[in-house]
Design a protein around this motif. Structure first.
Motif, PDB file in Angstrom:
ATOM      1  N   THR A 123       0.879  -1.274  -0.056  1.00  0.00           N
ATOM      2  CA  THR A 123      -0.230   0.025  -0.062  1.00  0.00           C
ATOM      3  C   THR A 123       0.862   1.264   0.091  1.00  0.00           C
ATOM      4  N   ALA A 124       1.970   1.195   0.647  1.00  0.00           N
ATOM      5  CA  ALA A 124       2.912   2.324   0.822  1.00  0.00           C
ATOM      6  C   ALA A 124       3.294   2.673  -0.838  1.00  0.00           C
ATOM      7  N   VAL A 125       3.869   1.670  -1.234  1.00  0.00           N
ATOM      8  CA  VAL A 125       4.469   1.707  -2.809  1.00  0.00           C
ATOM      9  C   VAL A 125       3.084   2.266  -3.573  1.00  0.00           C
ATOM     10  N   ALA A 126       2.023   1.676  -3.529  1.00  0.00           N
ATOM     11  CA  ALA A 126       0.774   1.893  -4.362  1.00  0.00           C
ATOM     12  C   ALA A 126       0.489   3.551  -4.066  1.00  0.00           C
ATOM     13  N   LEU A 127       0.384   4.053  -2.819  1.00  0.00           N
ATOM     14  CA  LEU A 127      -0.003   5.354  -2.621  1.00  0.00           C
ATOM     15  C   LEU A 127       1.026   6.361  -3.008  1.00  0.00           C
ATOM     16  N   ALA A 128       2.440   5.773  -3.118  1.00  0.00           N
ATOM     17  CA  ALA A 128       3.403   6.898  -3.717  1.00  0.00           C
ATOM     18  C   ALA A 128       3.025   6.935  -5.051  1.00  0.00           C
ATOM     19  N   ILE A 129       2.631   5.886  -5.761  1.00  0.00           N
ATOM     20  CA  ILE A 129       2.617   6.097  -7.158  1.00  0.00           C
ATOM     21  C   ILE A 129       1.289   6.681  -7.350  1.00  0.00           C
ATOM     22  N   VAL A 130       0.098   6.647  -6.606  1.00  0.00           N
ATOM     23  CA  VAL A 130      -0.998   7.469  -6.772  1.00  0.00           C
ATOM     24  C   VAL A 130      -0.650   8.987  -6.695  1.00  0.00           C
ATOM     25  N   LEU A 131       0.244   9.348  -5.746  1.00  0.00           N
ATOM     26  CA  LEU A 131       0.572  10.709  -5.720  1.00  0.00           C
ATOM     27  C   LEU A 131       1.371  11.170  -6.856  1.00  0.00           C
ATOM     28  N   LYS A 132       2.194  10.279  -7.259  1.00  0.00           N
ATOM     29  CA  LYS A 132       2.817  10.690  -8.717  1.00  0.00           C
ATOM     30  C   LYS A 132       1.918  10.796  -9.741  1.00  0.00           C
ATOM     31  N   VAL A 133       0.953   9.956 -10.093  1.00  0.00           N
ATOM     32  CA  VAL A 133      -0.003   9.915 -10.917  1.00  0.00           C
ATOM     33  C   VAL A 133      -0.649  11.368 -10.746  1.00  0.00           C
ATOM     34  N   TYR A 134      -0.932  11.669  -9.467  1.00  0.00           N
ATOM     35  CA  TYR A 134      -2.003  12.968  -9.339  1.00  0.00           C
ATOM     36  C   TYR A 134      -1.044  14.095  -9.825  1.00  0.00           C
ATOM     37  N   ARG A 135       0.094  14.186  -9.527  1.00  0.00           N
ATOM     38  CA  ARG A 135       0.984  15.156 -10.095  1.00  0.00           C
ATOM     39  C   ARG A 135       0.919  15.469 -11.483  1.00  0.00           C
ATOM     40  N   HIS A 136       0.850  14.390 -12.203  1.00  0.00           N
ATOM     41  CA  HIS A 136       0.677  14.458 -13.761  1.00  0.00           C
ATOM     42  C   HIS A 136      -0.657  14.776 -14.088  1.00  0.00           C
ATOM     43  N   PHE A 137      -1.589  13.974 -13.721  1.00  0.00           N
ATOM     44  CA  PHE A 137      -3.025  14.089 -14.349  1.00  0.00           C
ATOM     45  C   PHE A 137      -4.133  14.871 -13.537  1.00  0.00           C
ATOM     46  N   LYS A 138      -3.713  15.195 -12.321  1.00  0.00           N
ATOM     47  CA  LYS A 138      -4.622  16.124 -11.465  1.00  0.00           C
ATOM     48  C   LYS A 138      -5.805  15.433 -11.107  1.00  0.00           C
ATOM     49  N   THR A 139      -5.775  14.208 -11.118  1.00  0.00           N
ATOM     50  CA  THR A 139      -6.942  13.288 -10.656  1.00  0.00           C
ATOM     51  C   THR A 139      -6.545  11.723 -10.381  1.00  0.00           C
ATOM     52  N   ALA A 140      -7.399  11.249  -9.490  1.00  0.00           N
ATOM     53  CA  ALA A 140      -6.986   9.805  -9.253  1.00  0.00           C
ATOM     54  C   ALA A 140      -8.274   9.002  -9.593  1.00  0.00           C
ATOM     55  N   ASP A 141      -8.826   9.439 -10.863  1.00  0.00           N
ATOM     56  CA  ASP A 141      -9.942   8.730 -11.532  1.00  0.00           C
ATOM     57  C   ASP A 141      -9.394   7.525 -12.340  1.00  0.00           C
ATOM     58  N   LEU A 142      -9.759   6.452 -12.413  1.00  0.00           N
ATOM     59  CA  LEU A 142      -8.728   5.783 -13.235  1.00  0.00           C
ATOM     60  C   LEU A 142      -9.352   5.656 -14.868  1.00  0.00           C
TER      61      LEU A 142
ATOM     62  N   GLU B  90       1.357   6.516 -15.111  1.00  0.00           N
ATOM     63  CA  GLU B  90       0.072   5.691 -15.441  1.00  0.00           C
ATOM     64  C   GLU B  90       0.398   4.217 -15.456  1.00  0.00           C
ATOM     65  N   ALA B  91       1.527   3.814 -16.135  1.00  0.00           N
ATOM     66  CA  ALA B  91       1.833   2.412 -16.276  1.00  0.00           C
ATOM     67  C   ALA B  91       1.990   1.715 -14.788  1.00  0.00           C
ATOM     68  N   ALA B  92       2.669   2.590 -14.007  1.00  0.00           N
ATOM     69  CA  ALA B  92       2.986   1.844 -12.738  1.00  0.00           C
ATOM     70  C   ALA B  92       1.619   1.756 -11.761  1.00  0.00           C
ATOM     71  N   LEU B  93       0.718   2.897 -12.136  1.00  0.00           N
ATOM     72  CA  LEU B  93      -0.549   2.748 -11.427  1.00  0.00           C
ATOM     73  C   LEU B  93      -1.315   1.399 -11.875  1.00  0.00           C
ATOM     74  N   LYS B  94      -1.415   1.411 -12.982  1.00  0.00           N
ATOM     75  CA  LYS B  94      -2.133   0.071 -13.721  1.00  0.00           C
ATOM     76  C   LYS B  94      -1.483  -0.957 -13.038  1.00  0.00           C
ATOM     77  N   TYR B  95      -0.283  -1.141 -13.189  1.00  0.00           N
ATOM     78  CA  TYR B  95       0.547  -2.292 -12.793  1.00  0.00           C
ATOM     79  C   TYR B  95       0.219  -2.642 -11.202  1.00  0.00           C
ATOM     80  N   VAL B  96       0.316  -1.569 -10.309  1.00  0.00           N
ATOM     81  CA  VAL B  96       0.009  -1.972  -8.882  1.00  0.00           C
ATOM     82  C   VAL B  96      -1.233  -2.388  -8.363  1.00  0.00           C
ATOM     83  N   LEU B  97      -2.353  -1.576  -9.194  1.00  0.00           N
ATOM     84  CA  LEU B  97      -3.673  -1.720  -8.795  1.00  0.00           C
ATOM     85  C   LEU B  97      -3.777  -3.281  -9.324  1.00  0.00           C
ATOM     86  N   PHE B  98      -3.686  -3.696 -10.659  1.00  0.00           N
ATOM     87  CA  PHE B  98      -3.790  -5.095 -10.943  1.00  0.00           C
ATOM     88  C   PHE B  98      -3.051  -6.217 -10.007  1.00  0.00           C
ATOM     89  N   GLY B  99      -1.759  -5.756  -9.860  1.00  0.00           N
ATOM     90  CA  GLY B  99      -0.898  -6.645  -9.072  1.00  0.00           C
ATOM     91  C   GLY B  99      -1.514  -6.964  -7.640  1.00  0.00           C
TER      92      GLY B  99
END
Lengths: 101, 498
Positions: free
Chosen positions: A74-93, B169-178
């Motif tokens: 979960t820690a790794v996943a949340l870090a990635i979500v933060l990173k995505v949010y920085r680029h996309f300004k959303t967490a909507d998949l 984006e790829a990492a997010l898809k990877y981590v959720l799927f994994g």
């Protein structure tokens, strides 16, 4: 002492709820919560089955491992979500889908 | 009081047993020490860290490689692991994959900067290799889970850590799927534990426990558990993440993803189906369907790809299907064929990704359209591409042909032995798929040689050392075609204890 069936049904129910959350929710954080529910369903099962284990503790130790690893994941996943949010300004998949082909 | 001293005595015995067994895990321990060294080095020095990080990682991996060839077969840690010559060879190949990845990364200034800026990329790749190497030999459900997660978490970090919109984006898809697939796997494992009362899959009570379970709950639990393994293999129903990840991640990392977790998952599957063979559950049918679907979906989706790395992702899904064929054959010759296939797959996949990274360096992207006419500028590199692509298709005169031949003859033998319909279908559809593969693999050489460049773009120059490395990666594919008995004899010699 609670009957085993009830606990197993609780586990199965949690798993199904988690799976539904994962498949229907569009927010990345909500999906992570769903994953956590599924993992906890497995934990309940492991602890319940541990009661019938001749070696007695394997299932409980397994559950501890699952909790720890899930925290790391979960820690790794949340870090990635933060990173995505920085680029996309959303967490909507649904809106995070530039990679196609 | 007396009981307590007994416990202490028992503890001492256990500790000395564990210390004695530690040698069996030599490669993993070496990798763990290397990870710590990289971490410490990373903290102590401020800039110009490339040389240090690369050399620590390289020395650690080579040392692990040497140690892995000295380990004997055995079952250390009370049955947590089962080491035999077969999965020790797989372990050797996995670590070799790590070494070759570092060589590939050191050929490109961009990747050197990525690895050198901080130790994280190196640490995560070493973690993936360590997890895969644990995965290939574990026989305990807990150990399998921890090893798979170690590989997965390392892979998520590797995908996401380099800056970039697409990468995140790829990492997010990877981590959720994994995460979802590992949760499903762990739920299946909890039921297997409930059915048998043991976590050790090589234990006889595991097998006898499963034999008494009705077929429906048994199938659900086994399908869920095997699903987690198939995610690491990126086989058909669980492959959706891989094209995105392959397209976005840095090329050496993609080469690592395309070999290390896949082959480790295959080794794990071999152990697992060995433990559940001959109970009511017809695993050959299920895995046969997965293999057929992976080959077909992978090959047909690859036909329309415009990005070379994305195309290689679908190609690696198809190759996961071919590797599964060796598992389904489930025989001595099937296992031998798998070792040969894994070795050749390592060479041809790394060769392909190395050449793609050269073209990326020249044109700035892995787009197949950008490759128009480059083959005429660097003809030798173009020839190497042709060889690698023919090897990936599985045609002579390359070792890819021998690998496919061995794997398909092993499944033919198994079909003649058992007469199960699914084996024949896997055989036929596998052969047909090889023809489909020809179309997309040969598209890259076609663009290289027969298409005119649209407009002149200034290209970065390749040094002669780049060309030499390319040749070193590719030439074994030709040598192993003409002298395939070298490798087969070598593998046969180590394969006798299974």
């Amino acid at each position: 002492m609670m009957p085993v069936d009830h606990l197993l049904i609780l586990g199965a129910g949690l798993f199904v709820i988690g799976f539904i959350v994962v498949t229907t929710r569009k927010n990345a954080i909500a999906v992570l919560i769903g994953i956590e529910l599924m993992l906890n369903a497995a934990n309940i099962n492991l602890v319940v089955f541990s009661r019938f284990d001749p070696d007695f503790l394997q299932g409980q130790v397994f559950a501890l491992f699952v909790i720890t690893v899930a925290a790391a994941e979960t820690a790794v996943a949340l870090a990635i979500v933060l990173k995505v949010y920085r680029h996309f300004k959303t967490a909507d998949l649904d809106k995070i889908s530039e990679l196609r082909g | 009081m007396k009981e307590q001293s007994n416990i202490v005595d028992g503890l001492g015995e256990k500790l000395s047993e564990i210390a004695g067994d530690l040698f069996y895990l030599g490669p993993e321990v070496t990798l763990a020490i290397t990870i710590i060294l990289v971490l410490v080095y990373d903290l102590l020095f401020k800039d110009k860290k490339e040389v240090g990080i690369f050399s620590i990682g390289f020395v650690g991996l080579v040392f692990a490689l040497v140690i892995s060839s000295f380990i004997n077969a055995g079952t250390p840690f009370g049955g947590m692991f089962s080491l035999n010559m077969w999965n020790l060879t797989i372990k050797f190949l996995l670590i070799l994959g790590g070494v070759l990845m570092l060589i590939m990364a050191s050929r490109d200034q961009k990747n050197i900067n990525r690895f050198g800026k901080s130790g994280e990329l190196m640490i995560a790749s070493l973690t993936v290799i360590m997890g895969a190497s644990l995965m290939s030999s574990s026989t305990n459900l807990l150990m399998i889970y921890v090893a798979i997660e170690l590989t997965s978490i390392g892979s998520y970090i590797l995908t996401g850590i380099v800056r970039g919109r697409k990468r995140s984006e790829a990492a997010l898809k990877y981590v959720l799927f994994g995460g979802v697939s590992s949760a499903i796997m762990i739920y299946g494992m909890s039921w297997l534990y409930g059915f048998t009362g043991t976590l050790n899959i090589s234990d006889p009570t595991f097998f006898s426990g499963l034999s008494n379970v009705p077929i429906l709950p048994l199938s659900i639990a086994l399908v869920m558990t095997i699903g987690g393994f198939l995610f690491k293999l990126s086989a058909f129903p669980l492959h959706i993440w891989s094209p995105d990840v392959y397209q976005a991640a840095p090329t050496p990392v993609v080469a690592l993803f395309s070999f290390v977790p896949k082959v480790a998952a295959i080794a794990l599957l071999i152990q697992f189906v060995g433990a559940i063979n001959t109970i009511d559950f017809d695993w050959q049918l299920w895995l046969g369907i997965v293999a057929i679907a992976s080959m077909t979906v992978g090959n047909f989706s690859a036909l329309w790809q415009k990005n070379a790395k994305r195309m290689m992702a679908y190609s690696s899904i198809a190759h996961a299907g071919f590797l599964l064929v060796g598992v389904i054959a489930f025989s001595e010759s099937g296992n031998l064929a798998l070792l040969f296939y894994a070795a050749v797959y390592l060479l041809m996949n790394y060769g392909a990704f190395l050449l793609i990274s050269y073209f990326e360096k020249q044109t700035g992207s892995a787009n197949i359209n950008k490759l128009r006419g480059i083959g005429l500028d660097v003809p030798w590199l173009g020839v190497l591409v042709v060889i690698v692509m023919i090897a990936l298709t599985g045609l002579p005169p390359t070792a890819g042909f021998n690998a496919k031949l061995l794997i398909f003859s092993s499944i033919w033998e198994s079909w003649q032995g058992s007469g199960a319909q699914v084996l024949l279908w896997v055989f036929i559809i596998g052969l047909l798929n090889t023809v489909v593969a020809l179309f997309y693999y040969l598209r890259i050489p076609y663009y290289l040689f027969f298409k005119r460049p649209e407009k002149e773009i200034d290209k970065a120059k390749l040094t002669s050392i780049d060309i030499v490395w390319g040749t070193i990666f590719v030439i074994p594919l030709l040598v192993l075609f003409f002298k395939s008995d070298w490798l087969v004899d070598f593998l046969n010699n180590i394969n006798f204890v299974l």
